[in-house]
Structures are given as structure tokens and as C-alpha cells.
Design a protein around this motif. Structure first.
Motif, PDB file in Angstrom:
ATOM      1  N   HIS A  70       0.842  -1.193   0.000  1.00 26.48           N
ATOM      2  CA  HIS A  70       0.000   0.000   0.000  1.00 26.48           C
ATOM      3  C   HIS A  70       0.875   1.240   0.000  1.00 26.48           C
ATOM      4  N   GLN A  71       0.350   2.331  -0.542  1.00 36.35           N
ATOM      5  CA  GLN A  71       0.990   3.633  -0.397  1.00 36.35           C
ATOM      6  C   GLN A  71      -0.090   4.704  -0.337  1.00 36.35           C
ATOM      7  N   TYR A  72       0.194   5.766   0.408  1.00 36.21           N
ATOM      8  CA  TYR A  72      -0.788   6.809   0.665  1.00 36.21           C
ATOM      9  C   TYR A  72      -0.140   8.182   0.555  1.00 36.21           C
ATOM     10  N   GLU A  73      -0.957   9.179   0.361  1.00 32.07           N
ATOM     11  CA  GLU A  73      -0.469  10.556   0.377  1.00 32.07           C
ATOM     12  C   GLU A  73      -0.212  11.003   1.810  1.00 32.07           C
ATOM     13  N   ASP A  74       0.746  11.912   1.966  1.00 31.19           N
ATOM     14  CA  ASP A  74       0.995  12.471   3.293  1.00 31.19           C
ATOM     15  C   ASP A  74       0.090  13.671   3.517  1.00 31.19           C
ATOM     16  N   LEU A  79       2.545  11.862  -2.569  1.00 36.98           N
ATOM     17  CA  LEU A  79       2.401  10.418  -2.534  1.00 36.98           C
ATOM     18  C   LEU A  79       3.600   9.796  -1.829  1.00 36.98           C
ATOM     19  N   SER A 179       4.183   9.545   5.231  1.00 38.11           N
ATOM     20  CA  SER A 179       2.817   9.033   5.115  1.00 38.11           C
ATOM     21  C   SER A 179       2.517   7.952   6.145  1.00 38.11           C
ATOM     22  N   ARG A 182      -0.938   7.784   7.839  1.00 39.80           N
ATOM     23  CA  ARG A 182      -2.036   7.243   7.039  1.00 39.80           C
ATOM     24  C   ARG A 182      -2.080   5.727   7.119  1.00 39.80           C
ATOM     25  N   PHE A 183      -0.914   5.075   7.130  1.00 46.10           N
ATOM     26  CA  PHE A 183      -0.897   3.619   7.266  1.00 46.10           C
ATOM     27  C   PHE A 183      -1.558   3.208   8.578  1.00 46.10           C
ATOM     28  N   GLU A 186      -5.406   3.771   8.202  1.00 48.41           N
ATOM     29  CA  GLU A 186      -6.092   2.875   7.277  1.00 48.41           C
ATOM     30  C   GLU A 186      -6.053   1.413   7.720  1.00 48.41           C
ATOM     31  N   HIS A 187      -5.070   1.051   8.548  1.00 50.20           N
ATOM     32  CA  HIS A 187      -4.876  -0.369   8.880  1.00 50.20           C
ATOM     33  C   HIS A 187      -4.789  -0.588  10.381  1.00 50.20           C
TER      34      HIS A 187
END
Length: 464
Positions: A70-74, A79, A179, A182-183, A186-187
Motif C-alpha cells: 500500500h501507499q498513501y499521500e501524506d 504520494l 505518510s 495514514r498507514f 487505514e490499517h
């Protein structure tokens, strides 16, 4: 009772770890060959390739139904880099352990200063050389090796693998973990754990393990000092017009006292007893030419519990391209370390206020790329600490030490804030000869083997 049940699980784990070391070294070497530098000016495709290789390592354990990237925006909309995640639920009555490491690496640095090819793993004696060989791709193989060893031993003993395991292998720890929040958002369910093992720290020596109980935070940024609207002939205006290099040197010199200790109001130290350190050994490890260390107070206190400010880069014409002109602006990179106990934002505000107040000759200052990471203090009385110290002592056949580390792992404070009930345990794959972040980074293979065994023993200590 079977023959395997007559042998202690610790002995079985030691044998299995030793048996698996050739495969561990081979897979670590494969990771090192991927130049997964997460800094903005490097190829993001290599970080993605590294994440995919890491995903395959954990998928091959067959302990997880799914291993994902997974990858997310900060927070600023940039990104972030890809991270690898996995989770398996515990059986009733068993705890869950979150295993953290990172697969991104520092930039290679000056190739001429490396004694081996930077991204071609090379074994010399008992060390594997290459960028990321220790920091922190060895940490990934600690987790993989420990899980594989415990899996196989439990299978031989016909016992269940009851422990819950979560995996988080980050892809931008060396670039500020931008980021990371965000991890965690989201998790949260997959990452929530009773214990969090961060395999990204140091050991006292190749023969003596450490459990890290304190880490300094970090504040990093770029500082541009501007004094002129344009360059001018140094013969015509030298000694009259203030050039940016003169202003930069004068400004930076206000950051330290004559002993090299920080001289910025508002930067705090942490008060704690520290063990004595061998000055001659530190001089040798750091490669100090003049035989003098900087700062004041006990040596370990300077490294673990006091603030520090370092200039790690300068943008100015190099000597080959220097012309006889006054420089209108100079840009430097500041890397500062925050003592445990002081909020990193408070530290940053004090440092930036100091720079603005001491700008000479009316120089204009510009700050960009500010990153902030919080320091870390562990509850050394926690039950998990006692378990890990026991596991380290058994794996290394010696008494482990509890130590502070001068470096920073900013995401630990976020883990603690998000999972306050979890016990955070910071273990190490490095030793004083590792030279992490520097040319000739290496991983001591004996340290790697013992680190794998220690983690496997820790996990096994929760078996019924």
C-alpha cells in the motif's frame, strides 16, 4: 513423548536458525541489490521493486492469507512510498506481535569512498557489505528468519502457531516517514498488537546485545541564506558587500559553544544516569582525527540524552567551478537531534527562532523541507522488556544491556500514540562497526544470526 519434545524449544530454534543462515544471507543479498533510496530525487520505481521483493519474502512463509503493498499521500498531498503489510489472527489466549522494519535505504554517497560496489553485496570476513545491508534490510530478514524458524520448530513438535502476527515494512523511514500516519489510520485493526518489535537499532558490540530504551528525536530542514540580489566581482566588492558564505558561516557558528555543545536557548537535555563509556573506543569508532570529542558531560549522555545540531550538506559552487564572485545565496541542510522528553515541535521552534534572531548583515533566511520526529523513552519495567532481555541473553549467551541511542526512529512515537497499550521493544541488527548511513555500511552476520534467534525465542516465550 516424541524425540523432539525431549529437546528444549530454545535448542531447536538455535539449530533451525543456524541451518537457515545461508538462505537468509542469500535473500538479504537479493534485497541489497535493489537501490531502494526513498529520497525525492531518486527513482521511485526501485522502492516499488523493493516492496514487491519484500512482499514475496513474507508470502513465502505461508503464515499469512494475504501480504499486500500500500501507499498513501501524506498530509501535504505528496504520494508516499510503498509499504508491505500482512496480518494473521491469534488463536484464543495468545497475544499479537507487530513486527516492524523498513526496506528503503539512504543515498549511496561517494562511490570512491566505498571499498566494495555499493549495491552489490559482498562478504568480507564475517560482514556483508552494501547499502542497506544492515539499515534496515537485515531487520526484515530478522523477522522473516524468526517466523520461519518458529514455524518449522512448531511443526516438528506438532504444536500450533498460535501467536498473532502483524507485519509493517515501511518504505520511507529514511525520508521522514511522511505518510506513516495514514498507514496507521487505514490499517489500525490489522496493526493493533500487544507487542511491537522494531528491528532497527544498535548493539553494544558484536558479542553483546542491546535493548534500546531511549532514542533522540530529529528536526531536519534546508536553510537558505541570501544577502545579495546577484553575484558580483569579488575584487570590486569584496570586503564591502556581505556575501552569503560569510553570513552563513557566522550564522551557523552561533549554534555551538567553544566545546561544540549546542548553544541555542530552549533546547533541553534529559537527565538520567548513564554507564561509563570508553573514550578511546569512541574516538576509534567515530574515526576522530584530532583525538578530541565535542560537547560537555558524560560521554553517553552526550550521545543519548543531549541535543545535537549537525550541518550535513551545503549547496554552493564546488572548488572546480568557483569563480571570483561574491555568492548571493548559500543553502545548507540542518540535521538536529532532540533529547528524550522535549517535544520536537518545541525544539524546532526554538532552533528556527534562534536562526532568525542571529541572521547577520540583514540576511534573508528561507526554510524549506522541515521534517519533525519525536524522541522516544521506553518503560523499562514492562513485562515485555523482561521477556526480550531474557530472549537476548539466551540467544547471545551473555547478559544484554539497556541503552540509549543517539539516532532517531520518528515513527515509534506515532506507534505509541496510536497503540498506547502495546509494549514497544526496539532491538538491533547493527553494531559499532556497521557504519549505517555511511560508506562501507555492513551487516555482521553473527549479529544477524543471534538477532533472529532472539526474536524467535521471544515469540516462543508466549507459547502455551
Amino acid at each position: 513423548m516424541s524425540e523432539s519434545e525431549n529437546v528444549s524449544i530454545g535448542d531447536q530454534l538455535r539449530d533451525r536458525v543456524q541451518l537457515g543462515m545461508p538462505g537468509v544471507v542469500r535473500r538479504l543479498s537479493e534485497l541489497v541489490r535493489i537501490p531502494s533510496v526513498s529520497w525525492d530525487d531518486f527513482d521511485r520505481a526501485e522502492v516499488q521493486r523493493s516492496a514487491e521483493a519484500v512482499r514475496e519474502l513474507f508470502a513465502a512463509t505461508e503464515l499469512f492469507d494475504e501480504v499486500t503493498i500500500h501507499q498513501y499521500e501524506d498530509a501535504d498531498g505528496r504520494l508516499g512510498q510503498p509499504a508491505v503489510l500482512a496480518h494473521r489472527d491469534p488463536l484464543p489466549g495468545y497475544p499479537t506481535v507487530l513486527l516492524y522494519a523498513h526496506h528503503d535505504v539512504q543515498p549511496p554517497g561517494d562511490a570512491e569512498k566505498w571499498q566494495t560496489p555499493i549495491f552489490e553485496p559482498t562478504v568480507i570476513g564475517d560482514r556483508l557489505y552494501g547499502r542497506g545491508a544492515s539499515d534496515d534490510k537485515a531487520g526484515i530478514l530478522v523477522h522473516v528468519g524468526a517466523l520461519e524458524s518458529l514455524r518449522d520448530v512448531l511443526e516438528a513438535r506438532q504444536e500450533p502457531f498460535g501467536i498473532g502476527v502483524s507485519i509493517l515494512i515501511e518504505g520511507e523511514e529514511e525520508n521522514g516517514s511522511r505518510s506513516f500516519s495514514r498507514f496507521l489510520e487505514e490499517h489500525r485493526r490489522e496493526l493493533e498488537a500487544d507487542y511491537i518489535i522494531v528491528a532497527d537499532s544498535d548493539n553494544a558490540s558484536p558479542e553483546t546485545p542491546s535493548l534500546t530504551v531511549a532514542l533522540r528525536g530529529n528536526v531536519t530542514f534546508n536553510l537558505t541564506v541570501r544577502t545579495l540580489r546577484h553575484a558580483s566581482h569579488s575584487g570590486m566588492y569584496g570586503g564591502l558587500a556581505p556575501d552569503a558564505m560569510l553570513a552563513t558561516i557566522q550564522l551557523l557558528n552561533t549554534l555551538w559553544d567553544e566545546q561544540g555543545a549546542t548553544a541555542v536557548a530552549g533546547l533541553e537535555s534529559h537527565e538520567a544516569t548513564v554507564p561509563d563509556a570508553d573514550e578511546a573506543q569512541l574516538l576509534a569508532e567515530a574515526g576522530v582525527i584530532g583525538g578530541q570529542l565535542v560537547g560537555q558531560g558524560p560521554l553517553n549522555s552526550r550521545m543519548w540524552y543531549q541535543p545535537a545540531i549537525t550541518v550535513t550538506g551545503i549547496d554552493a559552487p564546488n572548488v572546480a567551478n568557483a569563480s571570483n564572485t561574491l555568492l548571493p545565496e548559500v543553502r545548507v541542510r540542518i540535521s538536529a537531534r532532540v533529547a528524550p522528553g522535549q517535544p520536537a515541535r518545541e525544539f524546532a521552534d526554538a532552533l528556527l527562532a534562534h536562526l532568525r534572531a542571529h541572521a547577520p548583515f540583514g540576511a534573508e533566511l528561507e526554510i524549506d523541507s522541515l521534517d519533525i520526529g519525536e524522541p522516544f523513552l521506553v518503560d523499562a519495567q514492562g513485562e515485555g522488556v523482561a521477556r526480550m532481555l531474557t530472549a537476548l541473553g539466551e540467544a547471545w549467551d551473555t547478559t544484554p544491556v539497556e541503552a540509549g541511542i543517539g539516532g532517531s526512529i520518528p515513527m515509534i512515537s506515532e506507534l505509541m500514540a496510536r497503540f498506547p497499550a502495546a509494549q514497544v521493544l526496539v532491538t538491533g541488527v547493527e553494531d559499532p562497526g556497521t557504519k549505517a548511513h555511511s560508506p562501507n555500511e555492513s551487516q555482521h552476520l553473527g549479529v544477524l544470526r543471534r538477532a533472529i534467534e532472539a526474536e524467535a525465542r521471544f515469540l516462543a516465550s508466549h507459547l502455551k
